[in-house]
Design a protein around this motif. Sequence first.
Motif, short mmCIF file in Angstrom:
data_model
loop_
_atom_site.label_atom_id
_atom_site.label_comp_id
_atom_site.label_asym_id
_atom_site.label_seq_id
_atom_site.Cartn_x
_atom_site.Cartn_y
_atom_site.Cartn_z
N VAL A 194 -2.61 4.71 -5.11
CA VAL A 194 -2.57 4.48 -3.64
C VAL A 194 -2.84 3.18 -3.42
O VAL A 194 -2.42 2.71 -2.48
N ILE A 195 -3.88 2.65 -4.36
CA ILE A 195 -3.95 0.98 -4.02
C ILE A 195 -2.65 0.23 -3.96
O ILE A 195 -2.53 -0.56 -3.14
N LEU A 196 -1.90 0.42 -5.13
CA LEU A 196 -0.61 -0.37 -4.85
C LEU A 196 0.20 -0.11 -3.82
O LEU A 196 1.00 -0.76 -3.29
N SER A 197 0.26 1.27 -3.31
CA SER A 197 0.96 1.74 -2.24
C SER A 197 0.56 0.97 -1.01
O SER A 197 1.40 0.81 -0.24
N ILE A 198 -0.79 0.90 -0.97
CA ILE A 198 -1.15 0.33 0.29
C ILE A 198 -0.55 -1.05 0.41
O ILE A 198 -0.14 -1.59 1.70
N GLY A 199 -0.78 -1.77 -0.41
CA GLY A 199 0.16 -3.41 -0.56
C GLY A 199 1.58 -3.07 0.03
O GLY A 199 1.96 -3.93 0.82
N ARG A 200 2.31 -2.13 -0.59
CA ARG A 200 3.61 -2.03 -0.23
C ARG A 200 3.87 -1.51 0.90
O ARG A 200 4.52 -2.00 1.79
N ALA A 201 3.05 -0.54 1.42
CA ALA A 201 3.34 -0.08 3.01
C ALA A 201 2.87 -1.12 4.04
O ALA A 201 3.51 -1.36 5.15
N ALA A 202 1.80 -1.84 3.73
CA ALA A 202 1.41 -2.91 4.85
C ALA A 202 2.41 -3.95 5.03
O ALA A 202 2.46 -4.48 5.79
N GLY A 203 3.03 -4.30 3.81
CA GLY A 203 3.95 -5.47 3.66
C GLY A 203 5.45 -5.29 4.27
O GLY A 203 6.20 -6.24 4.46
N GLU A 204 5.66 -4.03 4.01
CA GLU A 204 7.28 -3.76 4.08
C GLU A 204 7.58 -3.95 5.87
O GLU A 204 6.87 -3.67 6.70
#
Lengths: 283, 255
Positions: A194-204
């Motif tokens: 989830v933590i890794l995904s947060i970075g991804r989702a916030a930055g796309e």
Amino acid sequence: MKNKIVENIGFIIITLCLLATLFFLALIIYFIFAKGISVISWEFLTCAPRKAMTAGGVAPAIAGTIFLTLGAVIFALPLGMSCAIYLNEYNPSGFIVNAVRIGVNNLAGVPSVVFGLFGLAVFVKFLGFGVSVLSGSLTLGILILPAIISASQEALTAVPQSVREASLALGATKLQTIVKTVIPSALPGIMTGVILSIGRAAGETAPILFTAAAFYKRGYPDSPFSEVMALPYHIYALMTEGTRPELQTPIAYGCALLLLAIVLLISSAAIILRNKYGRYYVS
Amino acid sequence: MSAENIIRIQAENVNFYYGRHKALKNINLDFYNNKVTSFIGPSGCGKSTFIRLLNKMNDLVADTKTEGNIWLDGENILHDKADAVKIRRKVGMVFQKPNPFAKTIFQNVSYGLEINGEKNKKIISDKVEESLKKAALWNEVKDRLADNALKLSGGQQQRLCIARCLAVEPEVILFDEPCASLDPISTNKIEELILELKKQYTIVIVTHNMQQAARVSDWTAFMYLGELIEFASTDKIFTVPKEKKTEEYLSGKFG
């Protein structure tokens, strides 16, 4: 003697690689910080943009990014976890497992702009959610789904079989075993995904381009169906449009700095949550 | 007929296959009420496979096949329709490696009660205390029931697993090499516990340690390559074994 030399050389190479990685990371943070810090102010954090994006703040974009990111996680986490649980705990036939795995891996490789178009076609148009927080969150959710599924699957696989046996041997049903024993044990690993995904989702940027993002919006989103500003798109817009690049560029760097800070903040919250619940489960 | 010889579990012509490999060959065996029956034999002889049939644990292993009957209270537990959940509440199991949940000591023992739908906190805490006392662990943990169970020593963890198993009030308890990973002092404690528990429960234990079988069990079964070679009272099997294979194993000629 020769072995020792080889050993030392190997160690030096590995250390250099580590330092190089740290160096680039530090460089990125330094540049964003150095170029962005000048525009950060209370007004920047709390007000809407003024004078055609050349002054004022980016508060609506901050709010938009937080809503979109959390929305994506809220959508993708239960879905991805359930999918992983089905694959891992209910032992469907090898064919299904392989088919889903190939599907998930392919999903992970799809360029993000394709997700954007998909979101536009399905959520915005077909389901009629319009360009909105909801459409953007769902699109981002699908984008991070593969990462959540594979992290969850890895975490579930890492739960020792003996723990499942212990629970079943006490007369627990399969569902009780999964809910009360397997998931809590796997939670720290799932949270890492989830933590890794947060970075991804916030930055796309691309997935929200057609599904959620507004170039300019004064206030905060007041319903899941309202358009929002978002930091990544705001950066993109500042750097490619407008007539006052000398004023817009620093603001873009300020936004980048904020984006880093937000990702760090949400991730820290997730890490704290993970450690709180994961404390018992590290043996 | 004395109360000595009430048959609790009866295995008839049991065969078991892992894929095409036949792991158990026509096992016939009776387990007596309130007795300890031990299984000895070299690694891979099928001891663990057999006792895992008694609580349907082998159902979890893919690509296996079972034939024959095992009767427990008039029910054939090998039957496909036999309710595994119900049987496992009646037939508890303690595993080779201590496997406490990564929860508190209290939660480990209360787990079985909660999954059975017990909500009354008083009943739960009484039962937890009673079970920990029965497992001879209460005095060591009564002041730290909220600690993570994984902080306990191996021997304590194993006794916690026994307490956890006792809390659901089984009638039969299976021990699958319960001391394999424990030091001699912890082993001694578990053995004393088994002797104490047999007053109330029917006990089946798999062990690699022949002395252990001699110390704790009333009946001993010797298995070799998936076959039950000899089954007799422990006294007899250790003093006057009938089969040559048993004698060779007990005297350490192979194993």
